[in-house]
Design an enzyme around this catalytic site. Structure first.
Site: not given
Length: 471
Positions: A247-248
């Site tokens: 997600k980062r």
RNA sequence: GCCCCGUUCGUCUAGCGGCCCAGGACGCCAGGUUCUCAUCCUGGUAACACGGGUUCAAAUCCCGUACGGGGUGCCA
């Protein structure tokens, strides 16, 4: 030549990861390239983690992408009997055995081994239990799992279509569980049985499964099949820095890209180029072109970093190449969602045409036309744009002149106020930002002349008056 | 720890012994076109991980090292 059959076999334990989609794509491309059969198989042997939502979602995403399958979806959860029968058969033949060690005990022993610097792995203590031993353990209330007896020596090897020969010593692979103590089969078993039953000829999957191939192949042999499908392990897709894509680093689920206004064809095209490329170096390829060009032996061996910037560029290429009517219908859902009943279709279509060349996502297109579907008194002026634009010399004179011009000009498709600006001695190029800001809310956006025309005389004057009052 | 796989510009890649003092694309930088922005056009930046071999010749073959990833699960 026998019929080529491939399967995409995701575990339904969450959203479809971008890496899984690439796997699905390559399987589909290869199947279509050689005229084979593409099968969808859901590997939901882990009952506790699998969900129906995920099963539905996988199909929905594949459909959206246009990756149509010829058979399935087959659910492994519906075929447990087959796997358990295979396991029983292996136990009868001495190829597998009942293991009464609990999960906790095994884990504890592995941790202990690690602490003492010994290699972890099942020690085989239940390998040769007598019927009495088993009865005694069962009497303790222990439910057995079934473990496959791996060879004690020798090597396992297979030829990977992408990497060549991959070999490993059997001594490094300990006996592994094929049926859990709760009676459900494990991935290796289901995978081996299904690939056999479904007559899978080519297995195209992520590199993370390369080590498991030896186990699946051993299971196949134990089931009486010495032949093996063609295996091809493709490199993983990683995030910046080579770390696991997460997600980062931006979105990792396809739905997020769909909702952000990415086109399926662009996503497919970009993903196809992550680990493979045609020999002529072309970058923009339609699904049809990908199908004809795709070759297994051109797939790369090293991991590819997902680059959101290049995806965005590619999406922009697709948007610009789209016929207007098609683009209009693609943007429509996004615009409806934003502007509801305010949306005016003719005006919307005109705005899409103007936004087409200056957008990289459908969302950007929908957003750029906001000023057309916002009432004059609700218009928001971007503070930074106003700050800069209102600083120009003679700002008030310019706005006054443009108002006078707009009030009286003939109304055409393009209202060009430059003569009015020049008349007060200003250079249009330098001062027009204040008009953009007043009318569109920002100093950059859709072309001004067209925008004024679309907005209409009344709204344009109203917004200019508001701007004039702010000066 | 052990096992497996990998290593060309920041990123995706071309290259499968001579055509490569390494080509294309994205990004970035500069310039041009333009009513802003964007598009478009032109140019620029930047890489064969390291060390040994093999060979007349290596980014390409072999070995080692380093680094990265994966596996080592009653997850898949």
């Amino acid at each position: 030549m026998s019929q080529v059959r491939l399967r995409f076999s995701p575990a339904p334990t969450g959203f479809l990861h971008i890496g899984s989609v690439r796997t699905a794509l390559y399987n589909w491309l290869y199947a279509r390239h050689v005229g084979g059969t593409f099968i969808l198989r859901i590997e939901d042997t882990d009952v506790a983690r699998s969900t129906q939502e995920s099963v539905d979602q996988i199909q929905q995403v594949l459909r959206w992408l246009g990756l149509d399958w010829d058979e399935g979806p087959y659910l492994q959860s519906a075929r447990f009997d087959e796997y358990l029968a295979a396991a029983r058969h292996m136990v009868e033949e001495g190829r597998a055995y009942e293991c009464y060690c609990t999960e906790a005990e095994v884990r504890e022993r592995n941790e202990q081994a690690m602490r003492e610097g010994r290699p972890p792995g099942y020690d085989g203590r239940c390998r040769d239990l007598t019927p009495d031993d088993r009865a005694a353990r069962a009497a303790e209330g222990r439910a057995p799992s079934i473990r496959f007896r791996t060879p004690d020596d020798g090597r396992s090897s297979f030829t990977d279509a992408i990497r060549g020969e991959v070999a490993v010593e059997w001594s490094t692979i300990s006996d592994f569980v094929i049926v859990r103590s709760n009676g459900t089969p494990v991935f290796f078993l289901a995978n081996a049985v299904d690939d056999l039953d479904m007559e899978i000829t080519h297995v195209l999957r992520g590199e993370d499964l390369i080590d498991s191939t030896h186990r699946v192949l051993a299971l196949r042999r134990a089931l009486g099949h010495d032949d093996q499908p063609v295996y091809a392990h493709m490199p993983l897709i990683v995030g910046p820095g080579g770390a696991k894509l997460s997600k980062r680093h931006g979105a990792v689920s396809v739905e997020e890209y769909r909702d952000a206004g990415y086109l399926p064809a662009a996503l497919l095209n970009y993903l196809a180029l992550l680990g493979w490329g045609p020999d002529d170096g072309r970058e923009i390829l339609s699904s049809e072109e990908l199908v004809t060009e795709f070759e297994l032996d051109r797939v790369n061996t090293s991991p590819a970093t997902f680059d959101p910037k290049k995806l965005e560029w590619m999406n922009g290429e697709y948007i610009r190449a789209m016929p207007l009517p098609e683009l209009v219908s693609a943007v429509l859902p996004f615009a409806r969602d934003r502007y509801r009943e305010r949306l005016d279709i003719p005006r919307f279509e005109a705005a899409v045409r103007l936004a087409q060349v200056r957008s990289t996502t459908l969302v950007q297109i929908a957003d750029q036309m906001a000023f057309l579907f916002t009432s004059d008194d609700e218009m928001e002026i971007d503070p930074a744009s106003w700050e800069k634009a209102s600083k120009v010399e003679n700002a008030a004179d310019i706005v006054d002149a443009v108002m006078a011009f707009v009030e009286n000009c003939e109304w055409t498709d393009e209202i060009d106020p430059r003569p009015a600006i020049e008349a007060v001695g200003a250079k249009p190029g330098k001062v027009m930002h204040i008009l953009y800001t007043a009318i569109e809310g920002r100093s950059l956006g859709l072309p001004l002349f067209d925008s004024i025309s679309l907005l209409g005389r009344e709204s344009t004057l109203e917004r200019l008056r508001a701007a004039r009052a702010r000066l």
